[in-house]
Design a protein around this motif. Structure first.
Motif, PDB file in Angstrom:
ATOM      1  N   ARG A 121     -22.397  25.125   6.220  1.00 58.50           N
ATOM      2  CA  ARG A 121     -22.360  23.919   5.387  1.00 58.50           C
ATOM      3  C   ARG A 121     -21.179  23.020   5.745  1.00 58.50           C
ATOM      4  N   ASP A 122     -19.985  23.596   5.800  1.00 54.98           N
ATOM      5  CA  ASP A 122     -18.777  22.778   5.880  1.00 54.98           C
ATOM      6  C   ASP A 122     -18.564  22.098   7.226  1.00 54.98           C
ATOM      7  N   THR A 123     -18.892  22.776   8.334  1.00 53.63           N
ATOM      8  CA  THR A 123     -18.642  22.177   9.645  1.00 53.63           C
ATOM      9  C   THR A 123     -19.451  20.898   9.845  1.00 53.63           C
ATOM     10  N   PRO A 124     -20.780  20.920   9.659  1.00 58.59           N
ATOM     11  CA  PRO A 124     -21.523  19.654   9.777  1.00 58.59           C
ATOM     12  C   PRO A 124     -21.233  18.684   8.642  1.00 58.59           C
ATOM     13  N   ALA A 125     -20.966  19.210   7.440  1.00 59.64           N
ATOM     14  CA  ALA A 125     -20.732  18.330   6.291  1.00 59.64           C
ATOM     15  C   ALA A 125     -19.512  17.442   6.515  1.00 59.64           C
ATOM     16  N   PHE A 126     -18.429  18.025   6.992  1.00 54.07           N
ATOM     17  CA  PHE A 126     -17.222  17.240   7.233  1.00 54.07           C
ATOM     18  C   PHE A 126     -17.377  16.323   8.437  1.00 54.07           C
ATOM     19  N   ALA A 127     -18.155  16.752   9.431  1.00 56.38           N
ATOM     20  CA  ALA A 127     -18.432  15.870  10.576  1.00 56.38           C
ATOM     21  C   ALA A 127     -19.182  14.624  10.101  1.00 56.38           C
ATOM     22  N   ILE A 128     -20.186  14.818   9.261  1.00 59.49           N
ATOM     23  CA  ILE A 128     -20.960  13.701   8.700  1.00 59.49           C
ATOM     24  C   ILE A 128     -20.067  12.837   7.812  1.00 59.49           C
ATOM     25  N   TYR A 129     -19.312  13.487   6.949  1.00 54.08           N
ATOM     26  CA  TYR A 129     -18.461  12.804   5.981  1.00 54.08           C
ATOM     27  C   TYR A 129     -17.496  11.830   6.653  1.00 54.08           C
ATOM     28  N   PHE A 130     -16.718  12.329   7.591  1.00 62.02           N
ATOM     29  CA  PHE A 130     -15.683  11.503   8.203  1.00 62.02           C
ATOM     30  C   PHE A 130     -16.248  10.464   9.174  1.00 62.02           C
ATOM     31  N   SER A 131     -17.299  10.822   9.916  1.00 66.08           N
ATOM     32  CA  SER A 131     -17.852   9.869  10.881  1.00 66.08           C
ATOM     33  C   SER A 131     -18.599   8.737  10.171  1.00 66.08           C
ATOM     34  N   PHE A 132     -19.344   9.060   9.105  1.00 63.73           N
ATOM     35  CA  PHE A 132     -20.049   8.004   8.379  1.00 63.73           C
ATOM     36  C   PHE A 132     -19.079   7.142   7.579  1.00 63.73           C
ATOM     37  N   TYR A 133     -18.022   7.755   7.067  1.00 66.22           N
ATOM     38  CA  TYR A 133     -16.974   6.950   6.408  1.00 66.22           C
ATOM     39  C   TYR A 133     -16.440   5.904   7.380  1.00 66.22           C
ATOM     40  N   GLU A 134     -16.112   6.337   8.585  1.00 66.20           N
ATOM     41  CA  GLU A 134     -15.539   5.412   9.575  1.00 66.20           C
ATOM     42  C   GLU A 134     -16.548   4.352   9.988  1.00 66.20           C
ATOM     43  N   ALA A 135     -17.812   4.748  10.187  1.00 66.27           N
ATOM     44  CA  ALA A 135     -18.845   3.789  10.584  1.00 66.27           C
ATOM     45  C   ALA A 135     -19.042   2.715   9.519  1.00 66.27           C
ATOM     46  N   ILE A 136     -19.126   3.132   8.266  1.00 68.85           N
ATOM     47  CA  ILE A 136     -19.332   2.174   7.169  1.00 68.85           C
ATOM     48  C   ILE A 136     -18.103   1.304   6.973  1.00 68.85           C
ATOM     49  N   ARG A 137     -16.913   1.896   7.118  1.00 71.35           N
ATOM     50  CA  ARG A 137     -15.677   1.120   6.983  1.00 71.35           C
ATOM     51  C   ARG A 137     -15.627   0.005   8.035  1.00 71.35           C
TER      52      ARG A 137
END
Length: 282
Positions: free
Chosen positions: A163-179
């Motif tokens: 759960r955590d490895t892909p979840a944090f990859a998605i979390y931080f990369s999508f945060y940066e993309a949307i920002r």
């Protein structure tokens, strides 16, 4: 470098204070036996907990994440920040890799913390009401250690990693993309951080939610003295066969609300705490 860890720790405090009651509701909805339903939905779950256990029932197991999520957030944001420093102009792929490494780095602490939190949140449900040792976070951890040893404290570590490895990859990369998208449209400041952090958090949960359901079931399993699952595969098969495919999304409504609100707040607190720490030279 240190400000990444310090700001992450402050963000962790905000995450627990705002998100734990909603997390308790999510875990109750996820872990219940769908053939003997205790809660018909989110509002019924809330009213039942408050009526039977008082409003403090929503805060069960809060000490464990208060002590650990602050550290976990410090590790996650600190690892991410320091990995990104290896690149002059980090790409979204770099943010994805940094997020995945951040998620993996916190596993040694996050798995026991999640186990204790889940057992505490499920105490008072069904057979678990008479289990001694589930009356406090430390007592719960020691009870698990005495009965199952160190291995027992890491029950569900594989599914937590899944759960955590892909979840944090998605979390931080999508945060940066949307920002980046928002800043190109001249949206800056608190609104940018709230929208990017909230959306990144919600997407992360949406895409890994079935894994989280299995994790909750495995870590809650046996709390009442009777174990239902022999492993990840058996838990998935039983969930789908006995409780229907929909059980893999039990509680997703409250989880999405929690994910957006909490992560909007966490990223905003993190970014402005880091700025303050840098300006003060701490």
């Amino acid at each position: 470098m240190a400000e990444e860890f310090e700001a992450g720790w402050i963000g962790g405090l905000a995450q627990v204070a705002l998100g734990h009651p909603l997390d308790t509701i999510k875990v109750r909805l996820q872990a219940q036996n769908m053939r003997q339903i205790s809660y018909r939905g989110t509002f019924h779950c809330v009213s039942s907990i408050v009526r039977q256990e008082s409003a403090l029932g929503l805060c069960k197991g809060m000490l464990s994440p208060m002590l650990t999520i602050t550290t976990l957030n410090a590790v996650a944001f600190g690892v991410r920040g320091n990995v990104l420093r290896l690149h002059d102009s980090p790409t979204l792929l770099d943010h994805w890799v940094a997020g995945g490494l951040a998620g993996a780095a916190q596993l040694p602490l996050s798995c026991p913390a999640e186990l204790v939190k889940t057992r505490m949140q499920m105490s008072g449900v069904g057979e678990g009401t008479t289990i001694r040792g589930y009356t406090g976070s430390l007592r719960t951890l020691m009870g698990i250690y005495r009965s199952d040893g160190l291995v027992g404290c890491y029950r569900g570590v594989l599914i937590t990693a899944m759960r955590d490895t892909p979840a944090f990859a998605i979390y931080f990369s999508f945060y940066e993309a949307i920002r980046r998208i928002l800043e190109r449209r001249n949206t800056h400041g608190v609104l940018t951080e709230c929208l990017a952090g909230g959306t990144g958090g919600a997407l992360s949960w949406a895409l890994t939610y079935p894994i989280d359901v299995i994790k909750s079931r495995l870590q809650a399993d046996g709390a009442g003295g009777v174990a239902r699952y022999t492993g990840i595969r058996d838990a998935v098969i039983q969930c789908v066969r006995n409780d229907s495919f929909a059980s893999l999304h039990a509680g997703i409504g409250v989880a999405m609300v929690r994910a957006f609100v909490v992560n909007a707040f966490v990223f905003t607190v993190f970014v402005y705490s880091r700025k303050l720490l840098v300006e003060e030279g701490m």
